[in-house]
Design a protein around this motif. Sequence first.
Motif, PDB file in Angstrom:
ATOM      1  N   VAL A  91       0.862  -1.197   0.000  1.00  0.00           N
ATOM      2  CA  VAL A  91       0.000   0.000   0.000  1.00  0.00           C
ATOM      3  C   VAL A  91       0.897   1.245   0.000  1.00  0.00           C
ATOM      4  O   VAL A  91       0.977   1.961   0.985  1.00  0.00           O
ATOM      5  CB  VAL A  91      -0.982   0.014   1.203  1.00  0.00           C
ATOM      6  N   PRO A  92       1.566   1.484  -1.146  1.00  0.00           N
ATOM      7  CA  PRO A  92       2.606   2.521  -1.191  1.00  0.00           C
ATOM      8  C   PRO A  92       2.078   3.946  -0.975  1.00  0.00           C
ATOM      9  O   PRO A  92       2.877   4.848  -0.737  1.00  0.00           O
ATOM     10  CB  PRO A  92       3.195   2.361  -2.602  1.00  0.00           C
ATOM     11  N   ASP A  93       0.775   4.146  -1.033  1.00  0.00           N
ATOM     12  CA  ASP A  93       0.256   5.511  -0.902  1.00  0.00           C
ATOM     13  C   ASP A  93      -0.255   5.832   0.503  1.00  0.00           C
ATOM     14  O   ASP A  93      -0.835   6.892   0.733  1.00  0.00           O
ATOM     15  CB  ASP A  93      -0.865   5.751  -1.923  1.00  0.00           C
ATOM     16  N   GLU A  94      -0.081   4.914   1.431  1.00  0.00           N
ATOM     17  CA  GLU A  94      -0.576   5.148   2.793  1.00  0.00           C
ATOM     18  C   GLU A  94       0.547   5.742   3.651  1.00  0.00           C
ATOM     19  O   GLU A  94       1.521   5.060   3.986  1.00  0.00           O
ATOM     20  CB  GLU A  94      -1.084   3.835   3.403  1.00  0.00           C
ATOM     21  N   ALA A  95       0.369   6.988   4.034  1.00  0.00           N
ATOM     22  CA  ALA A  95       1.422   7.717   4.745  1.00  0.00           C
ATOM     23  C   ALA A  95       1.883   7.020   6.014  1.00  0.00           C
ATOM     24  O   ALA A  95       3.079   6.877   6.270  1.00  0.00           O
ATOM     25  CB  ALA A  95       0.929   9.124   5.080  1.00  0.00           C
ATOM     26  N   GLU A  96       0.933   6.589   6.842  1.00  0.00           N
ATOM     27  CA  GLU A  96       1.299   6.057   8.151  1.00  0.00           C
ATOM     28  C   GLU A  96       2.084   4.749   8.080  1.00  0.00           C
ATOM     29  O   GLU A  96       2.837   4.423   8.996  1.00  0.00           O
ATOM     30  CB  GLU A  96       0.048   5.887   9.013  1.00  0.00           C
ATOM     31  N   VAL A  97       1.897   4.004   6.995  1.00  0.00           N
ATOM     32  CA  VAL A  97       2.685   2.782   6.836  1.00  0.00           C
ATOM     33  C   VAL A  97       4.165   3.165   6.695  1.00  0.00           C
ATOM     34  O   VAL A  97       5.039   2.595   7.346  1.00  0.00           O
ATOM     35  CB  VAL A  97       2.214   1.977   5.601  1.00  0.00           C
ATOM     36  N   HIS A  98       4.430   4.187   5.867  1.00  0.00           N
ATOM     37  CA  HIS A  98       5.816   4.655   5.723  1.00  0.00           C
ATOM     38  C   HIS A  98       6.297   5.284   7.033  1.00  0.00           C
ATOM     39  O   HIS A  98       7.464   5.172   7.388  1.00  0.00           O
ATOM     40  CB  HIS A  98       5.920   5.663   4.579  1.00  0.00           C
ATOM     41  N   GLY A  99       5.377   5.952   7.731  1.00  0.00           N
ATOM     42  CA  GLY A  99       5.729   6.546   9.017  1.00  0.00           C
ATOM     43  C   GLY A  99       6.182   5.482  10.012  1.00  0.00           C
ATOM     44  O   GLY A  99       7.197   5.645  10.690  1.00  0.00           O
ATOM     45  N   LEU A 100       5.448   4.373  10.061  1.00  0.00           N
ATOM     46  CA  LEU A 100       5.817   3.288  10.976  1.00  0.00           C
ATOM     47  C   LEU A 100       7.148   2.656  10.553  1.00  0.00           C
ATOM     48  O   LEU A 100       8.009   2.379  11.391  1.00  0.00           O
ATOM     49  CB  LEU A 100       4.715   2.222  11.016  1.00  0.00           C
ATOM     50  N   VAL A 101       7.315   2.438   9.242  1.00  0.00           N
ATOM     51  CA  VAL A 101       8.577   1.859   8.764  1.00  0.00           C
ATOM     52  C   VAL A 101       9.733   2.785   9.146  1.00  0.00           C
ATOM     53  O   VAL A 101      10.763   2.337   9.651  1.00  0.00           O
ATOM     54  CB  VAL A 101       8.538   1.630   7.235  1.00  0.00           C
ATOM     55  N   ALA A 102       9.537   4.091   8.937  1.00  0.00           N
ATOM     56  CA  ALA A 102      10.588   5.060   9.288  1.00  0.00           C
ATOM     57  C   ALA A 102      10.908   4.975  10.774  1.00  0.00           C
ATOM     58  O   ALA A 102      12.071   4.917  11.178  1.00  0.00           O
ATOM     59  CB  ALA A 102      10.127   6.479   8.925  1.00  0.00           C
ATOM     60  N   LEU A 103       9.861   4.931  11.597  1.00  0.00           N
ATOM     61  CA  LEU A 103      10.060   4.871  13.043  1.00  0.00           C
ATOM     62  C   LEU A 103      10.855   3.623  13.435  1.00  0.00           C
ATOM     63  O   LEU A 103      11.802   3.687  14.236  1.00  0.00           O
ATOM     64  CB  LEU A 103       8.683   4.865  13.739  1.00  0.00           C
ATOM     65  N   MET A 104      10.510   2.494  12.842  1.00  0.00           N
ATOM     66  CA  MET A 104      11.191   1.238  13.186  1.00  0.00           C
ATOM     67  C   MET A 104      12.632   1.238  12.673  1.00  0.00           C
ATOM     68  O   MET A 104      13.547   0.793  13.364  1.00  0.00           O
ATOM     69  CB  MET A 104      10.415   0.038  12.631  1.00  0.00           C
ATOM     70  N   GLU A 105      12.847   1.737  11.452  1.00  0.00           N
ATOM     71  CA  GLU A 105      14.222   1.769  10.906  1.00  0.00           C
ATOM     72  C   GLU A 105      15.098   2.653  11.798  1.00  0.00           C
ATOM     73  O   GLU A 105      16.240   2.309  12.103  1.00  0.00           O
ATOM     74  CB  GLU A 105      14.242   2.337   9.469  1.00  0.00           C
ATOM     75  N   LEU A 106      14.542   3.802  12.218  1.00  0.00           N
ATOM     76  CA  LEU A 106      15.336   4.733  13.023  1.00  0.00           C
ATOM     77  C   LEU A 106      15.616   4.168  14.412  1.00  0.00           C
ATOM     78  O   LEU A 106      16.730   4.270  14.922  1.00  0.00           O
ATOM     79  CB  LEU A 106      14.623   6.087  13.113  1.00  0.00           C
ATOM     80  N   TYR A 145       2.474   7.853  13.920  1.00  0.00           N
ATOM     81  CA  TYR A 145       3.731   7.149  13.651  1.00  0.00           C
ATOM     82  C   TYR A 145       4.713   8.074  12.931  1.00  0.00           C
ATOM     83  O   TYR A 145       5.902   8.094  13.230  1.00  0.00           O
ATOM     84  CB  TYR A 145       3.492   5.897  12.810  1.00  0.00           C
ATOM     85  N   THR A 146       4.191   8.859  11.997  1.00  0.00           N
ATOM     86  CA  THR A 146       5.059   9.761  11.251  1.00  0.00           C
ATOM     87  C   THR A 146       5.654  10.817  12.185  1.00  0.00           C
ATOM     88  O   THR A 146       6.836  11.145  12.093  1.00  0.00           O
ATOM     89  CB  THR A 146       4.257  10.435  10.112  1.00  0.00           C
ATOM     90  N   LEU A 147       4.819  11.315  13.101  1.00  0.00           N
ATOM     91  CA  LEU A 147       5.310  12.309  14.060  1.00  0.00           C
ATOM     92  C   LEU A 147       6.418  11.737  14.942  1.00  0.00           C
ATOM     93  O   LEU A 147       7.464  12.358  15.144  1.00  0.00           O
ATOM     94  CB  LEU A 147       4.162  12.787  14.949  1.00  0.00           C
ATOM     95  N   GLN A 148       6.187  10.520  15.446  1.00  0.00           N
ATOM     96  CA  GLN A 148       7.217   9.887  16.279  1.00  0.00           C
ATOM     97  C   GLN A 148       8.490   9.658  15.474  1.00  0.00           C
ATOM     98  O   GLN A 148       9.598   9.816  15.989  1.00  0.00           O
ATOM     99  CB  GLN A 148       6.716   8.545  16.814  1.00  0.00           C
ATOM    100  N   ALA A 149       8.306   9.285  14.211  1.00  0.00           N
ATOM    101  CA  ALA A 149       9.479   9.051  13.350  1.00  0.00           C
ATOM    102  C   ALA A 149      10.231  10.360  13.127  1.00  0.00           C
ATOM    103  O   ALA A 149      11.468  10.383  13.103  1.00  0.00           O
ATOM    104  CB  ALA A 149       9.053   8.442  12.019  1.00  0.00           C
TER     105      ALA A 149
END
Lengths: 324, 144
Positions: A232-247, A298-302
């Motif tokens: 689901v490449p267009d869902e912001a929060e999915v990328h936000g969560l991935v960013a948070l976990m990678e960081l 999730y994006t904010l936390q990231a």
Amino acid sequence: MSAEGATRKAIESVWRIESARLIGGLVRIVRDVGLAEDLAQEALVTALECWPELGIPDKPGAWLMATAKNRALDHLRRKSMLERKSTAIEEDRATLPSHATNIEQAIDEDVGDDLLRLILVACHPVLSAEARAALTLRLLGGLTTAEIARAFLVPEATIAQRTVRAKRTLAEARVPFEVPRGAELAARLPSVLEVIYLIFNEGYAATHGDDWMRLELCDDALRLGRILASLVPDEAEVHGLVALMELHASRARARVGPSGEPILLLDQDRSRWDRLLIQRGLVALARAESLAHPLGPYTLQAAIAACHAQARTGDETASAATYS
Amino acid sequence: MRAMVIVKATKNSESGVMPSEKLLTEMGKFNEELIKAGVMLAGEGLHPSSRGKRVVFSSGKKLVVDGPFAETKELIAGYWLWQVKDMDEALEWARRCPDPMPGEDATLEIRPVFEAEDFGKEFTPELRAQEDRLRAQIEQQRSS
């Protein structure tokens, strides 16, 4: 390693790579998570019997899928036969061929949605967060019940019961297998993201002396997050969560001292932070920020985690956060 | 764990023969599969060694050598960085890679990436501090 041992290892790896797609494809056909998993397991057993002798096929995934689909077809035919017997015999005898064709068609359908369907079902809100986590790791992460139990520090029987009950709940609640779109899909994602983050944190909370299975939960969660982001490449929060976990994961090595004592963020040796994961986290965060209006949790936390990740010293973090 | 998967160079790759559209399509599909499985962290293809340079350290001297380099089979044409459970999984993914050098013998080499822990006591606090200083210098250069 003996040839047989090597084949067994290879089959385990094939299973890890293929099981989610296999189960996802079968769920689409049989519309029952428990049955789909059983059929996939049966195909695995067949592979364990055949491959040591025949060698590993060129396309092991296709082999497993063909084997499991044959069993699925048998099952569906048996089931529709039973159903017809129990209903009036004269009823739609003529439609039998078309019914069979539908099954064949269903099997060859586009498989693009299979994984997404499987994730959404495994993380359905009718299930508790723990049940979702166990089911997701089993169906999508390819982990065994024993591995999940070790990772979550509970007896194997608990996880076994949890997954059995979860599958029963899904069947009883008649959870639909259509993949939702648009706003409906977006509404289902929080319960998926919650589970992935729960798995990640369970691994992140593991300490030095812990079983490596626990630490690997971070990798499993990251992998699930990356898979979801590609689905689901267009869902912001999915990328936000991935960013948070990678960081967060980028600091995993630096936050424990040589004798297992925790080291707080500001005292961490920043040279031990993983630059590749930071880079990937920042890319995912940029993606999330470009899609989100307004930014989700999730994006904010990231974004906060990114301030730390980019700062060379603890002092610089504060100013970075103030100006951004 | 992480694994680096190295595509060894061939005569064609070293003479700058570009991959066919068919191979590019197949490789694109394979990469997509890796990404969709959450396995691929990074990956690049490299120009032939004729565009490369070497710094050779010998008896305390440093010597710059221009490419191309002779030992084709030991050279690298490209690489991936994969996140996998173990070497067996990396092997299984590598088996799925399309033939990277059609018409020639090609080799993929899989090497586990060192984790910081693997360095053990060799990676002393002093060495870490040195890395910190270096990073600080780099950052300074970047901002000046």
